[in-house]
Design a protein around this motif. Structure first.
Motif, PDB file in Angstrom:
ATOM      1  N   ALA A 228       0.828  -1.207   0.000  1.00 22.63           N
ATOM      2  CA  ALA A 228       0.000   0.000   0.000  1.00 22.63           C
ATOM      3  C   ALA A 228       0.863   1.258   0.000  1.00 22.63           C
ATOM      4  N   VAL A 229       1.948   1.252   0.772  1.00 23.31           N
ATOM      5  CA  VAL A 229       2.867   2.390   0.802  1.00 23.31           C
ATOM      6  C   VAL A 229       3.455   2.633  -0.579  1.00 23.31           C
ATOM      7  N   SER A 230       3.904   1.566  -1.225  1.00 29.89           N
ATOM      8  CA  SER A 230       4.491   1.688  -2.560  1.00 29.89           C
ATOM      9  C   SER A 230       3.501   2.292  -3.547  1.00 29.89           C
ATOM     10  N   SER A 231       2.249   1.803  -3.517  1.00 31.41           N
ATOM     11  CA  SER A 231       1.225   2.325  -4.433  1.00 31.41           C
ATOM     12  C   SER A 231       0.947   3.807  -4.157  1.00 31.41           C
ATOM     13  N   LEU A 232       0.850   4.151  -2.874  1.00 36.09           N
ATOM     14  CA  LEU A 232       0.524   5.530  -2.514  1.00 36.09           C
ATOM     15  C   LEU A 232       1.644   6.484  -2.910  1.00 36.09           C
ATOM     16  N   LEU A 233       2.890   6.130  -2.596  1.00 34.96           N
ATOM     17  CA  LEU A 233       4.006   7.015  -2.921  1.00 34.96           C
ATOM     18  C   LEU A 233       4.219   7.108  -4.426  1.00 34.96           C
ATOM     19  N   THR A 234       3.969   6.014  -5.143  1.00 36.27           N
ATOM     20  CA  THR A 234       4.046   6.067  -6.608  1.00 36.27           C
ATOM     21  C   THR A 234       3.022   7.056  -7.155  1.00 36.27           C
ATOM     22  N   THR A 235       1.867   7.102  -6.525  1.00 40.49           N
ATOM     23  CA  THR A 235       0.793   7.993  -6.976  1.00 40.49           C
ATOM     24  C   THR A 235       1.118   9.457  -6.713  1.00 40.49           C
ATOM     25  N   ILE A 236       1.705   9.775  -5.565  1.00 39.63           N
ATOM     26  CA  ILE A 236       1.864  11.184  -5.195  1.00 39.63           C
ATOM     27  C   ILE A 236       3.208  11.783  -5.595  1.00 39.63           C
ATOM     28  N   CYS A 237       4.213  10.947  -5.897  1.00 35.04           N
ATOM     29  CA  CYS A 237       5.552  11.463  -6.186  1.00 35.04           C
ATOM     30  C   CYS A 237       5.715  11.723  -7.679  1.00 35.04           C
ATOM     31  N   GLY A 238       6.160  12.936  -8.013  1.00 29.61           N
ATOM     32  CA  GLY A 238       6.306  13.293  -9.410  1.00 29.61           C
ATOM     33  C   GLY A 238       7.729  13.576  -9.845  1.00 29.61           C
ATOM     34  N   GLY A 239       8.708  13.296  -9.002  1.00 26.61           N
ATOM     35  CA  GLY A 239      10.094  13.564  -9.355  1.00 26.61           C
ATOM     36  C   GLY A 239      10.841  14.166  -8.191  1.00 26.61           C
ATOM     37  N   PRO A 240      12.078  14.624  -8.414  1.00 29.86           N
ATOM     38  CA  PRO A 240      12.921  15.100  -7.305  1.00 29.86           C
ATOM     39  C   PRO A 240      12.387  16.346  -6.610  1.00 29.86           C
ATOM     40  N   GLU A 241      11.467  17.076  -7.276  1.00 27.79           N
ATOM     41  CA  GLU A 241      10.894  18.253  -6.610  1.00 27.79           C
ATOM     42  C   GLU A 241       9.855  17.857  -5.562  1.00 27.79           C
ATOM     43  N   THR A 242       9.373  16.605  -5.599  1.00 21.78           N
ATOM     44  CA  THR A 242       8.398  16.129  -4.621  1.00 21.78           C
ATOM     45  C   THR A 242       9.090  15.809  -3.306  1.00 21.78           C
ATOM     46  N   GLY A 243       8.600  16.377  -2.222  1.00 19.40           N
ATOM     47  CA  GLY A 243       9.165  16.107  -0.904  1.00 19.40           C
ATOM     48  C   GLY A 243       8.174  15.380  -0.023  1.00 19.40           C
ATOM     49  N   VAL A 244       8.667  14.401   0.716  1.00 15.01           N
ATOM     50  CA  VAL A 244       7.860  13.672   1.689  1.00 15.01           C
ATOM     51  C   VAL A 244       8.635  13.645   3.001  1.00 15.01           C
ATOM     52  N   MET A 245       8.033  14.166   4.058  1.00 16.16           N
ATOM     53  CA  MET A 245       8.689  14.159   5.360  1.00 16.16           C
ATOM     54  C   MET A 245       8.615  12.758   5.963  1.00 16.16           C
ATOM     55  N   ILE A 246       9.748  12.290   6.469  1.00 17.45           N
ATOM     56  CA  ILE A 246       9.799  10.986   7.126  1.00 17.45           C
ATOM     57  C   ILE A 246      10.534  11.136   8.449  1.00 17.45           C
ATOM     58  N   PRO A 247      10.104  10.399   9.467  1.00 19.72           N
ATOM     59  CA  PRO A 247      10.748  10.536  10.776  1.00 19.72           C
ATOM     60  C   PRO A 247      12.154   9.961  10.769  1.00 19.72           C
ATOM     61  N   VAL A 248      12.972  10.474  11.645  1.00 17.68           N
ATOM     62  CA  VAL A 248      14.313   9.928  11.893  1.00 17.68           C
ATOM     63  C   VAL A 248      14.422   9.682  13.382  1.00 17.68           C
ATOM     64  N   PRO A 249      14.543   8.387  13.768  1.00 13.83           N
ATOM     65  CA  PRO A 249      14.673   7.204  12.910  1.00 13.83           C
ATOM     66  C   PRO A 249      13.347   6.801  12.257  1.00 13.83           C
ATOM     67  N   GLN A 250      13.456   6.047  11.154  1.00 18.28           N
ATOM     68  CA  GLN A 250      12.288   5.631  10.389  1.00 18.28           C
ATOM     69  C   GLN A 250      12.453   4.199   9.910  1.00 18.28           C
ATOM     70  N   TYR A 251      11.332   3.603   9.544  1.00 14.51           N
ATOM     71  CA  TYR A 251      11.380   2.286   8.906  1.00 14.51           C
ATOM     72  C   TYR A 251      11.860   2.493   7.473  1.00 14.51           C
ATOM     73  N   PRO A 252      12.959   1.838   7.046  1.00 15.75           N
ATOM     74  CA  PRO A 252      13.588   2.180   5.767  1.00 15.75           C
ATOM     75  C   PRO A 252      12.763   1.865   4.527  1.00 15.75           C
ATOM     76  N   LEU A 253      11.587   1.263   4.687  1.00 21.04           N
ATOM     77  CA  LEU A 253      10.665   1.143   3.561  1.00 21.04           C
ATOM     78  C   LEU A 253      10.427   2.515   2.919  1.00 21.04           C
ATOM     79  N   TYR A 254      10.301   3.542   3.746  1.00 25.48           N
ATOM     80  CA  TYR A 254       9.931   4.862   3.234  1.00 25.48           C
ATOM     81  C   TYR A 254      11.087   5.517   2.483  1.00 25.48           C
ATOM     82  N   SER A 255      12.268   5.533   3.064  1.00 27.61           N
ATOM     83  CA  SER A 255      13.403   6.149   2.371  1.00 27.61           C
ATOM     84  C   SER A 255      13.741   5.382   1.102  1.00 27.61           C
ATOM     85  N   ALA A 256      13.654   4.045   1.143  1.00 31.77           N
ATOM     86  CA  ALA A 256      13.963   3.251  -0.050  1.00 31.77           C
ATOM     87  C   ALA A 256      12.951   3.493  -1.161  1.00 31.77           C
TER      88      ALA A 256
END
Length: 557
Positions: A228-256
């Motif tokens: 579900a994460v992969s599908s959602l991020l694929t939908t909302i991300c349009g390239g390097p100008e797209t930013g998504v805030m992720i916690p640090v530390p985080q589950y590396p699924l998100y950064s990957a």
């Protein structure tokens, strides 16, 4: 078979050439790193078509094929070069790092294979994978009712067996019949969004949990929350100008996933001194700075209860994050897969707090976009291999939902057996059902064991020199801080490794216990951590960690 010492040496010295991680010497998070948008890889760094074309000449060494009738020149034999190499593959995948299944986990499997093949020179007799939240790989048993219904829908002929009512409780037989009537064969595709009956069951579960209505049309079944994460991020991300805030530390699924999408992760630090809490003023400054750098901030990921820290957000913290999203117009991605792994207090869902705010302040919060995730892999279910889960979407633009539906349709549908398990998770036996006493006893026993192991490990960390750890509040992990002596740091630098990775590699080689360094999740500069599950039964692996840590400090002091 190579001797263990040779294999250990190869594993350590080959780290700099590994293609499994982007760079062993570069942590995911660094305060000095620039997180503004990154331009795509230039075409000059990718092999050009002309340089990739082999010339055909008498000096090339290639053997001409026979000339077909009417052809004016010979046809060269196919080149033996590879079309896809490490240099020509997707560069964003090559840059991605997923520490949980990375180098340490691979080395743990190598050591396990040595033991299985009779190797006796290792200083341990068993490898313990404390690197990943995989409950049934340890000793957690499946919930009986769930497996009974799954077996019946997998093999419906059992329902007609004359001894069926003597083997299976009546409520499991009835549930299987209902599901088969709604689904048909689980060997057939379902709707791409998931079986309507199962989505309705999920909606009822959410309503009972939060006290607010839920729409089955806003729920998408998935092959686990990761899908579900992969599908959602694929939908909302349009390239390097797209930013998504992720916690640090985080589950590396998100950064990957963001790396593969060529989007820009925007780290925000959790505060270890307050039990890994969130600081709204600090996060607001991260938002402001990111926008000032030209980032198109689309979303903020919140993991609650948190992987890897084991912390839980208070209702006040959730309210502050929702307020920040309302004021700055970004989506909240609430990863809530550990919502039943709560060891202190109670779970507050983002959906519930949002609906309360919308009820009390309708004009202020009506624009908030929320994606909430749940999974069958965690909690007392622990069915990681079945790949079940869902995402609920609130306040999302209808045209965006159409595109998301198109995306999930490309994969046809989630595994229907995983969908069935999701229905069982959200709609378990109730008081008065024949299966309820067994279900309740199993559920409570699993919960009790997890909580006891969490606090047992926490107590051990408190007694270890140079180790501090926040009290476990939820999830399946502890994330202790470790003090690494300067001599060990120097040795790690010599080997081109992060100091905490060096520590974890030594721990694995000496004890067989596999944990993941904090650098794989992100951590504040100058601090070192590791993440461990507390799923393993018994005290043996705890004793191994304690003994190793003492020897490590003595060796490098």
């Amino acid at each position: 078979m190579p001797q263990p010492s040779t294999m250990r040496s190869f594993s350590r010295t080959s780290s700099s050439t590994s293609v499994l991680t982007s760079s062993p010497a570069t942590p995911f998070y660094s305060a000095s790193r620039d997180y503004s948008p990154v331009a795509p890889t230039s075409s000059s760094s990718i092999r050009s078509a002309s340089s990739a074309t082999a010339s055909v000449s008498s000096s090339s060494g290639m053997t001409p094929l026979a000339v077909p009738n009417g052809a004016s020149s010979p046809i060269a034999a196919p080149s033996r070069r590879k079309a896809i190499t490490i240099d020509t593959m997707n560069p964003y995948l090559r840059r991605a790092d997923y520490a949980v299944r990375g180098r340490l986990a691979i080395r743990a499997e190598e050591l396990r294979e040595l033991l299985n093949n009779g190797e006796t020179s290792l200083p341990f007799t068993e490898v313990i994978n404390a690197n990943i939240g995989n409950p049934q790989a340890m000793d957690q048993k499946p919930i009986t009712f769930f497996r009974q219904v799954l077996s019946l829908v997998q093999y419906p002929q059992l329902l007609d067996n004359e001894f069926a009512d003597k083997i299976f409780p009546k409520d499991s037989l009835e549930r299987a019949r209902v599901l088969l009537n709604e689904i048909g064969s689980i060997g057939a595709y379902s709707q791409s969004q998931g079986v309507p009956y199962i989505r309705t069951s999920i909606a009822k579960f959410i309503e009972e949990r939060d006290g607010f209505s839920a729409d089955p049309n806003n729920i998408y079944l998935a092959g686990g929350a990761s899908s579900a994460v992969s599908s959602l991020l694929t939908t909302i991300c349009g390239g390097p100008e797209t930013g998504v805030m992720i916690p640090v530390p985080q589950y590396p699924l998100y950064s990957a996933t963001l790396t593969i999408a060529n989007a820009t992760p925007i780290p925000y630090l959790l505060d270890e001194t307050t039990g890994w809490g969130t600081d709204t003023k600090y996060i607001a400054s991260v938002v402001k700075n990111s926008i000032a750098k030209g980032v198109d901030l689309k979303a903020m990921v919140v993991i609650n209860p948190c992987n890897p820290t084991g912390s839980c957000l208070s209702r006040a913290e959730i309210k502050d994050i929702i307020t920040l999203a309302a004021e700055n117009t970004f989506m909240i991605i609430a990863d809530e897969v550990y919502q039943t792994n709560i060891y202190e207090g109670e779970f507050n869902s983002f959906k519930k707090v949002l609906r309360e705010l919308q009820r009390d302040f309708p004009d202020k919060y009506d624009n908030v976009e929320l994606a909430s995730l749940h999974s069958t892999s965690k909690g007392m279910v622990g069915e990681c291999g079945q790949r079940g889960g869902y995402i609920e979407l609130i306040g999302i633009d209808e045209q965006v939902l159409e595109q998301l539906y198109k995306l999930v349709s490309i994969s046809l549908c989630p595994a229907v057996s995983g969908q069935v398990l999701t229905e069982l998770m959200v709609n378990p036996p109730k008081p008065g059902d024949e299966s309820y006493p067994v279900y309740k006893a199993e559920y409570d026993a699993i919960y009790k064991a997890l909580k006891e192991r969490a606090f047992s490990l926490f107590s051990a960390f408190k007694e270890m020199e140079g180790v501090s750890c926040q009290e476990p509040k939820g999830a399946m992990y502890l994330f202790p801080t470790i003090s690494i002596p300067p001599k060990a740091i120097k040795e790690a630098q010599r080997l081109n490794e992060e100091p905490d990775q060096f520590y974890c590699l030594e721990l694995l080689e000496q004890t067989g216990v596999c944990v993941i360094p904090g650098s794989g999740f992100g951590q504040k500069d100058g601090t070192y951590h590791f993440r461990t599950t507390f799923l393993a039964p018994g005290e043996d692996y705890v004793r191994r960690i304690i003994a190793f840590h003492k020897e490590f400090l003595q060796k490098y002091s």
